[in-house]
Design a protein around this motif. Structure first.
Motif, PDB file in Angstrom:
ATOM      1  N   MET A  94      41.237  38.815  58.124  1.00  0.00           N
ATOM      2  CA  MET A  94      39.796  38.611  57.918  1.00  0.00           C
ATOM      3  C   MET A  94      38.995  39.732  58.548  1.00  0.00           C
ATOM      4  O   MET A  94      37.791  39.603  58.763  1.00  0.00           O
ATOM      5  CB  MET A  94      39.332  37.307  58.577  1.00  0.00           C
ATOM      6  N   GLY A  95      39.657  40.825  58.904  1.00  0.00           N
ATOM      7  CA  GLY A  95      38.932  41.962  59.456  1.00  0.00           C
ATOM      8  C   GLY A  95      38.312  42.769  58.325  1.00  0.00           C
ATOM      9  O   GLY A  95      38.083  42.255  57.227  1.00  0.00           O
TER      10      GLY A  95
ATOM     11  N   GLY B 286      37.798  44.945  55.173  1.00  0.00           N
ATOM     12  CA  GLY B 286      38.573  45.156  53.954  1.00  0.00           C
ATOM     13  C   GLY B 286      38.804  43.881  53.175  1.00  0.00           C
ATOM     14  O   GLY B 286      38.599  42.770  53.681  1.00  0.00           O
TER      15      GLY B 286
ATOM     16  N   PRO C 211      41.716  41.939  51.528  1.00  0.00           N
ATOM     17  CA  PRO C 211      43.181  41.955  51.477  1.00  0.00           C
ATOM     18  C   PRO C 211      43.749  41.939  50.055  1.00  0.00           C
ATOM     19  O   PRO C 211      44.779  42.555  49.789  1.00  0.00           O
ATOM     20  CB  PRO C 211      43.592  40.697  52.244  1.00  0.00           C
TER      21      PRO C 211
ATOM     22  N   SER D  37      42.097  35.830  53.827  1.00  0.00           N
ATOM     23  CA  SER D  37      40.762  35.487  53.339  1.00  0.00           C
ATOM     24  C   SER D  37      40.353  36.457  52.237  1.00  0.00           C
ATOM     25  O   SER D  37      40.456  37.667  52.391  1.00  0.00           O
ATOM     26  CB  SER D  37      39.777  35.582  54.512  1.00  0.00           C
TER      27      SER D  37
ATOM     28  N   HIS E 100      30.328  31.000  50.299  1.00  0.00           N
ATOM     29  CA  HIS E 100      28.999  31.382  50.809  1.00  0.00           C
ATOM     30  C   HIS E 100      27.798  30.963  49.962  1.00  0.00           C
ATOM     31  O   HIS E 100      26.658  31.215  50.355  1.00  0.00           O
ATOM     32  CB  HIS E 100      28.902  32.891  51.060  1.00  0.00           C
TER      33      HIS E 100
ATOM     34  N   ILE F 178      30.160  28.892  58.828  1.00  0.00           N
ATOM     35  CA  ILE F 178      30.182  30.031  59.750  1.00  0.00           C
ATOM     36  C   ILE F 178      28.770  30.384  60.192  1.00  0.00           C
ATOM     37  O   ILE F 178      27.936  30.736  59.362  1.00  0.00           O
ATOM     38  CB  ILE F 178      30.819  31.272  59.069  1.00  0.00           C
TER      39      ILE F 178
HETATM   40  N1  SAH Z   1      37.130  40.478  52.324  1.00  0.00           N
HETATM   41  C1  SAH Z   1      37.631  39.242  52.814  1.00  0.00           C
HETATM   42  C2  SAH Z   1      38.019  39.255  54.267  1.00  0.00           C
HETATM   43  C3  SAH Z   1      37.141  39.968  55.245  1.00  0.00           C
HETATM   44  S1  SAH Z   1      35.600  39.231  55.675  1.00  0.00           S
HETATM   45  C4  SAH Z   1      36.631  38.133  52.522  1.00  0.00           C
HETATM   46  O1  SAH Z   1      35.578  38.415  51.998  1.00  0.00           O
HETATM   47  O2  SAH Z   1      36.940  36.975  52.771  1.00  0.00           O
HETATM   48  C5  SAH Z   1      36.017  37.778  56.581  1.00  0.00           C
HETATM   49  C6  SAH Z   1      34.937  36.721  56.577  1.00  0.00           C
HETATM   50  O3  SAH Z   1      33.839  37.098  57.417  1.00  0.00           O
HETATM   51  C7  SAH Z   1      34.370  36.492  55.198  1.00  0.00           C
HETATM   52  O4  SAH Z   1      34.176  35.129  54.965  1.00  0.00           O
HETATM   53  C8  SAH Z   1      33.045  37.218  55.300  1.00  0.00           C
HETATM   54  O5  SAH Z   1      32.161  36.792  54.311  1.00  0.00           O
HETATM   55  C9  SAH Z   1      32.635  36.895  56.725  1.00  0.00           C
HETATM   56  N2  SAH Z   1      31.572  37.742  57.276  1.00  0.00           N
HETATM   57  C10 SAH Z   1      31.264  39.008  56.957  1.00  0.00           C
HETATM   58  N3  SAH Z   1      30.205  39.446  57.668  1.00  0.00           N
HETATM   59  C11 SAH Z   1      29.827  38.429  58.465  1.00  0.00           C
HETATM   60  C12 SAH Z   1      28.814  38.261  59.459  1.00  0.00           C
HETATM   61  N4  SAH Z   1      27.977  39.252  59.760  1.00  0.00           N
HETATM   62  N5  SAH Z   1      28.735  37.063  60.086  1.00  0.00           N
HETATM   63  C13 SAH Z   1      29.606  36.076  59.818  1.00  0.00           C
HETATM   64  N6  SAH Z   1      30.593  36.178  58.908  1.00  0.00           N
HETATM   65  C14 SAH Z   1      30.701  37.333  58.231  1.00  0.00           C
END
Ligand code: SAH
Length: 342
Positions: free
Chosen positions: A156-157, A159, A161, A191, A216, A287
């Motif tokens: 979940m970093g 990029g 995946p 994710s 989201h 989140i």
């Molecule tokens: N690309 C993948 C994994 C990376 S992002 C994805 O979109 O799932 C991992 C999670 O962190 C995703 O749910 C993303 O929407 C969320 N995320 C991104 N920026 C954020 C932020 N500023 N605050 C909280 N969650 C965030």
């Protein structure tokens, strides 16, 4: 040089048999030395013949990235920037949950998915990470934590995946292998922002890893505004792929839902969300948004976050609020790297 950290056991067996005329058990021996005993010097691998050790020294390496910068939060979260061999930087986060240490792994240098709220995407994708570089993130984390270790992995970093599918799957096979890191499949989560053909492919992998889907939004209008990917794979298609996945993999999914003030956090949104995912074997992770200075999005008020959870629960949706980590150390996705590299 061939980096040994790039190979799941089966792939290494194949390479050693096909290219080096070795027996398959050579790969198991190597895995045991590398991952279980932590030995990096080929000369110490005494059950491997001297001749083949010389071949290993000539053709193979166990090259690892290094730590460029490290920040530690009062709550125990550790975030570090990993410096790759071409000087690119990616970020990795260790989160100390009660049940274990969770590592949040990056899968690409930058990201092209272009989600409006996300700091990672401010830096466009430069390239995919190689499998050995994701293994490198884990090796570095284990070194930081030693003698404790990482017990859970979330991809979940930075990029997407599923935009680097093959390398991520190889990474998962290595960390899941009992002869390597032995991280249980149920302790591994990938994710995705919703690349549906890859969701369907992932369903067929035959491994019990978890899938999280960044939803989201409760409708296409809001999701189009937040996530570029929705124009390519709109909700109807995403929900269909999710249902196919649950049927095929026999697993439940997690929907991630960032709460953004006045964007997706009203009672109507909760009702619409409940309707959208009705009957799907899933739970929703709410989140709290990490605000990013480069955009206008604000996090929903604390009371609203709890109210939203309450609404969903009353509407029959299984939901929970994601625990926050490291809010004092630029832990918000992508911020540490954005701070040092443009
Ligand atoms: N690309 C993948 C994994 C990376 S992002 C994805 O979109 O799932 C991992 C999670 O962190 C995703 O749910 C993303 O929407 C969320 N995320 C991104 N920026 C954020 C932020 N500023 N605050 C909280 N969650 C965030």
């Amino acid at each position: 040089m061939i980096n040994l950290y790039n190979y799941p056991l089966k792939d290494l067996q194949k390479l050693l048999v096909d290219k080096y005329q070795q027996k398959p058990f050579r790969a198991t021996q190597l895995f045991t030395w590398i991952y279980l005993k932590g030995v990096k010097d080929f000369d110490e691998m005494t059950d491997i013949s001297k001749d083949f050790r010389d071949v290993l020294k000539k053709d193979f390496c166990l090259c690892e990235p290094t730590i460029f910068k490290k920040e530690e939060s009062a709550d125990g979260t550790i975030k570090f920037l990993v410096k790759l061999s071409d000087d690119n930087l990616v970020e990795t986060v260790i989160m100390p949950y009660r049940y274990g240490n969770v590592l949040c792994v990056s899968s690409q240098v930058g990201c092209n998915m272009g989600c409006a709220f996300c700091a990672s995407g401010l830096l466009k994708k430069k390239r995919n990470l190689e499998t050995h570089e994701m293994i490198g993130e884990l090796l570095l984390a284990n070194k930081i934590l030693a003698p404790n270790k990482i017990s859970h992995i979330v991809v979940m970093g930075t990029g997407e995946p599923f935009d680097n599918y093959d390398n991520v799957m190889k990474f998962i096979r290595i960390i899941n292998d009992p002869k390597a890191f032995e991280i249980g499949a149920r302790h591994i989560t990938v994710s995705t922002c919703g690349i549906t053909d890859k969701i369907r492919q992932y369903a067929k992998e035959g491994i019990q890893i978890n899938l999280a889907i960044s939803l989201h939004a409760p409708n296409d209008e809001i999701r189009n505004r937040l996530m570029k990917i929705n124009q390519r794979y709109p909700l109807k298609e995403l929900i269909a792929a999710t249902k196919d996945y649950i049927k095929e993999a026999d697993r439940r999914v997690t929907f991630e839902y960032i709460l953004l003030k006045d964007v997706n956090d009203s009672y109507e949104n909760a009702v619409e969300l409940a309707k959208l995912i009705k009957g799907i074997l899933a739970y929703v992770n709410l989140i709290p948004y990490n605000e990013v200075k480069e955009n206008e999005f604000k996090r929903s008020d604390k009371e609203r976050v709890h109210q939203f959870l309450d609404w969903l629960t009353k509407l029959g949706v299984h939901a929970q609020i994601r625990k926050e980590f490291g809010s004092d150390i630029s832990a918000a996705c992508g911020q540490l790297r954005a701070k040092v590299q443009q």
